[in-house]
Scaffold this active site. Structure first.
Site, PDB file in Angstrom:
ATOM      1  N   THR A 128      15.944  31.649 -90.188  1.00  0.00           N
ATOM      2  CA  THR A 128      16.247  30.884 -91.402  1.00  0.00           C
ATOM      3  C   THR A 128      15.004  30.839 -92.278  1.00  0.00           C
ATOM      4  OG1 THR A 128      16.661  28.725 -92.413  1.00  0.00           O
ATOM      5  CG2 THR A 128      15.941  28.659 -90.141  1.00  0.00           C
ATOM      6  N   ASP A 142      14.364  28.562 -94.085  1.00  0.00           N
ATOM      7  CA  ASP A 142      13.961  27.147 -94.163  1.00  0.00           C
ATOM      8  C   ASP A 142      12.917  26.775 -93.095  1.00  0.00           C
ATOM      9  OD1 ASP A 142      15.907  27.014 -96.126  1.00  0.00           O
ATOM     10  OD2 ASP A 142      17.428  26.181 -94.784  1.00  0.00           O
ATOM     11  N   MET A 179      13.839  26.566-102.472  1.00  0.00           N
ATOM     12  CA  MET A 179      14.884  26.209-101.501  1.00  0.00           C
ATOM     13  C   MET A 179      14.271  25.552-100.259  1.00  0.00           C
ATOM     14  SD  MET A 179      17.576  29.309-101.426  1.00  0.00           S
ATOM     15  CE  MET A 179      18.931  29.408-102.593  1.00  0.00           C
ATOM     16  N   ARG A 236       7.648  22.590-118.218  1.00  0.00           N
ATOM     17  CA  ARG A 236       8.756  23.532-118.022  1.00  0.00           C
ATOM     18  C   ARG A 236       9.076  23.641-116.532  1.00  0.00           C
ATOM     19  NH1 ARG A 236       8.821  23.216-122.810  1.00  0.00           N
ATOM     20  NH2 ARG A 236       8.845  24.893-124.364  1.00  0.00           N
ATOM     21  N   HIS A 289      17.971  32.111-105.077  1.00  0.00           N
ATOM     22  CA  HIS A 289      18.231  33.171-104.094  1.00  0.00           C
ATOM     23  C   HIS A 289      17.278  34.354-104.184  1.00  0.00           C
ATOM     24  CE1 HIS A 289      21.879  30.770-104.011  1.00  0.00           C
ATOM     25  NE2 HIS A 289      22.020  31.215-102.780  1.00  0.00           N
TER      26      HIS A 289
HETATM   27  O1  F6P Z   1      19.635  27.730 -95.368  1.00  0.00           O
HETATM   28  C1  F6P Z   1      19.110  28.703 -96.192  1.00  0.00           C
HETATM   29  C2  F6P Z   1      19.322  28.360 -97.638  1.00  0.00           C
HETATM   30  O2  F6P Z   1      18.714  29.358 -98.425  1.00  0.00           O
HETATM   31  C3  F6P Z   1      18.830  26.983 -98.052  1.00  0.00           C
HETATM   32  O3  F6P Z   1      17.455  26.948 -98.299  1.00  0.00           O
HETATM   33  C4  F6P Z   1      19.690  26.745 -99.277  1.00  0.00           C
HETATM   34  O4  F6P Z   1      19.853  25.362 -99.524  1.00  0.00           O
HETATM   35  C5  F6P Z   1      20.987  27.352 -98.902  1.00  0.00           C
HETATM   36  O5  F6P Z   1      20.692  28.354 -97.945  1.00  0.00           O
HETATM   37  C6  F6P Z   1      21.744  27.974-100.043  1.00  0.00           C
HETATM   38  O6  F6P Z   1      22.965  28.415 -99.570  1.00  0.00           O
HETATM   39  P1  F6P Z   1      23.957  29.399-100.359  1.00  0.00           P
HETATM   40  O7  F6P Z   1      23.369  30.780-100.290  1.00  0.00           O
HETATM   41  O8  F6P Z   1      25.215  29.281 -99.612  1.00  0.00           O
HETATM   42  O9  F6P Z   1      24.007  28.926-101.776  1.00  0.00           O
END
Ligand code: F6P
Length: 353
Positions: free
Chosen positions: A127, A129, A171, A270, A276
């Site tokens: 992950t 995260d 994220m 800003r 993503h």
């Molecule tokens: O869990 C990984 C992650 O990139 C998180 O950091 C983020 O909140 C989430 O996925 C976003 O999910 P999705 O790609 O479904 O929008």
């Protein structure tokens, strides 16, 4: 006949999944197994959608982002007859065991299938995260955070030119690791993460001080920062996914902080959201090696019959840990990290006194 292992990647994609698949498949083949790729995570198992993986499918993917298997946030325990269908697919596809690559949600399903239905499953932690317990690092984090650091440094350049405050939203879901490491590694003047109660007055003071010294400032904020009142941009309450997680896309913590800063300091501000972009692209060297090591380990664990467990990194070693521990509680940013981040952004104030 060779025993068949089903491989799947679930949850948000991240750089490192392909090298992990390659490592697992090549090691499993070497140990005499056949590997089948299940399409789009647990969805592929529910639907019995799988294909045999040959060496040609995996030998050239070590440097590719994304996952050749596709992914989804499907939870079989939340789909009608999802578990029954998944168990039926295990039989119809003649799968001896599974290797499930994912974060706490995907591995939580793996744990339940193992504990409640005796499915032979080994986990691989991934992950961006970096919030999975029972492992020191998850692959995907290094690449995602490197992308975020690059973005932060670009924002510093333009912030310096225009004498602005720049806010970068990254994220990380419920954990602040991406924001913390991005902020520390880019020398941010303020880092806002969900693990530290947000203090607007403190942020304004810190930005004013930094700006007075150098005529620009950088704030890095996690998408999951919690405000005591609703976001001032009036975002609607976001939806939840199959695992009950809030879909954070509508929250806009970067914009919210930028508004607060402009109002509280009078300095042009800003905000940028890289979203993503953090999840795509080639895995870094660290992620390629880590992903390969845990992928290889998962195949070895399968051969050794270590089911209900996951490959894990402890220190610099690859070892194993129980899926129960991994899927139990999220690994959040600890107080010593918060202290260090605060010290680093205050230090420049100390030097200038
Ligand atoms: O869990 C990984 C992650 O990139 C998180 O950091 C983020 O909140 C989430 O996925 C976003 O999910 P999705 O790609 O479904 O929008």
């Amino acid at each position: 006949m060779s025993k068949r292992i089903g491989l799947l990647t679930g949850g948000g994609d991240c750089p490192g999944l392909n090298p992990a698949i390659r490592g697992a498949v090549i090691q499993a083949m070497e140990l005499g197994y056949e590997c089948w790729g299940l399409e789009e995570g647990w969805k592929g198992l529910i639907e019995g959608n799988a294909r045999k993986l040959a060496l040609e499918d995996v030998e050239g993917i070590v440097g590719q982002g994304g996952t050749i298997l596709g992914t989804s946030r499907t939870n079989p325990f939340k789909k009608e007859k999802g578990v029954e269908k998944a168990l039926a697919s295990m039989k119809s596809l003649n799968l001896y065991s599974l290797i499930a690559m994912g974060g706490e949600d995907t591995l939580g399903v793996a744990q339940r299938l193992y504990a409640e239905h005796q499915v032979k499953v080994v986990g691989v932690p991934k992950t961006m995260d970096n919030d999975l317990s029972a492992t020191d690092y998850t692959f995907g984090f290094d690449t995602a955070t490197s992308v975020a650091v690059d973005a932060a440094e670009r924002l510093i350049d333009t912030g310096k030119s225009h004498r602005r405050v720049m806010v970068l939203e990254v994220m990380g879901r419920e954990a602040g690791w991406v924001a913390l490491f991005t902020g520390i590694a880019s020398g941010a003047d303020y880092i806002a993460i969900p693990e530290k109660p947000f203090d607007e007055a403190e942020m304004i003071e810190q930005i004013k001080t930094a700006y007075a010294r150098k005529k620009h400032a950088l704030v890095v904020v996690s998408e999951a920062l919690k405000f005591s009142k609703p976001a001032s941009n009036g975002a609607a309450v976001p939806d939840k996914d199959d695992f009950g997680h809030t879909l954070l896309k509508a929250q806009g913590t970067g914009d919210t902080l930028a508004e607060m800063i402009e109002k509280g300091t009078g300095i042009e501000t800003r905000a940028s959201v890289i979203g993503h972009i953090q999840r795509g692209g080639k895995p870094t060297l660290f992620d390629r090696i880590l992903a390969t090591r845990v992928g290889v380990k998962a195949a070895q664990m399968t051969h050794a019959g270590q089911f209900g467990r996951m490959a894990a990194m402890k220190g610099s070693e690859i070892t194993d840990a129980s899926l129960k521990e991994a899927a139990g509680t999220l690994k959040k940013v600890s107080a010593d990290w918060i202290y260090m981040a605060q010290t680093l952004s205050m230090k420049r104030e100390i030097v200038s006194r």
